[in-house]
Design a protein around this motif. Structure first.
Motif, PDB file in Angstrom:
ATOM      1  N   THR A  65       0.852  -1.182   0.000  1.00 47.59           N
ATOM      2  CA  THR A  65       0.000   0.000   0.000  1.00 47.59           C
ATOM      3  C   THR A  65       0.891   1.236   0.000  1.00 47.59           C
ATOM      4  O   THR A  65       2.086   1.160   0.304  1.00 47.59           O
ATOM      5  N   LYS A  66       0.301   2.384  -0.356  1.00 47.22           N
ATOM      6  CA  LYS A  66       1.037   3.651  -0.306  1.00 47.22           C
ATOM      7  C   LYS A  66       0.120   4.741   0.182  1.00 47.22           C
ATOM      8  O   LYS A  66      -1.089   4.695  -0.041  1.00 47.22           O
ATOM      9  N   MET A  67       0.713   5.724   0.878  1.00 46.27           N
ATOM     10  CA  MET A  67      -0.066   6.822   1.434  1.00 46.27           C
ATOM     11  C   MET A  67       0.654   8.139   1.197  1.00 46.27           C
ATOM     12  O   MET A  67       1.832   8.283   1.533  1.00 46.27           O
ATOM     13  N   ASP A  68      -0.065   9.097   0.640  1.00 48.76           N
ATOM     14  CA  ASP A  68       0.446  10.457   0.446  1.00 48.76           C
ATOM     15  C   ASP A  68       0.358  11.181   1.790  1.00 48.76           C
ATOM     16  O   ASP A  68      -0.737  11.404   2.312  1.00 48.76           O
ATOM     17  N   VAL A  69       1.524  11.552   2.337  1.00 50.63           N
ATOM     18  CA  VAL A  69       1.545  12.153   3.675  1.00 50.63           C
ATOM     19  C   VAL A  69       0.937  13.551   3.709  1.00 50.63           C
ATOM     20  O   VAL A  69       0.464  13.994   4.757  1.00 50.63           O
ATOM     21  N   ASP A  70       0.933  14.251   2.572  1.00 44.09           N
ATOM     22  CA  ASP A  70       0.345  15.593   2.541  1.00 44.09           C
ATOM     23  C   ASP A  70      -1.176  15.543   2.602  1.00 44.09           C
ATOM     24  O   ASP A  70      -1.809  16.415   3.186  1.00 44.09           O
TER      25      ASP A  70
END
Length: 106
Positions: free
Chosen positions: A51-56
């Motif tokens: 999975t991936k998550m955009d921290v902004d």
């Protein structure tokens, strides 16, 4: 394709089995280098969920994990954080880390 997660579904998406989450941002150069490595690993490994998550766009989850630099990769096994890797990681480095949690001891 690596599943994009957000603050609302992160826990549900990463609570079972071995998962690797890539915390990244669109402006981050090393994150852009890390992404193809994660994509390639996903093709090779059916035993790990990526999975991936955009921290902004999702500040809560990175804050809860104390993520101060990106890319940061978090490996969870059955919902528990077992590894936290900061900075660019090669495919071989990540395979070695993931093997610790997916291989059955002889």
């Amino acid at each position: 394709m690596v599943k994009v997660v957000n603050d609302q579904d992160f826990k549900q998406e990463t609570d079972t089995g071995v998962t690797l989450t890539d915390f990244w941002a669109t402006w981050c150069g090393p994150c852009k280098m890390q992404s193809p490595v994660i994509e390639a690993l996903e093709q090779d490994r059916g035993d790990v969920k990526f999975t991936k998550m955009d921290v902004d766009q999702n500040p809560e989850t990175p804050g809860a994990f104390g993520i101060m630099a990106i890319p940061t990769l978090i490996v969870k096994k059955d919902g528990e954080v077992v590894e936290k890797l900061v900075g660019y990681q090669t495919k071989d480095q990540l395979n070695a880390v993931l093997d610790k949690y997916t291989k059955t001891p002889a």
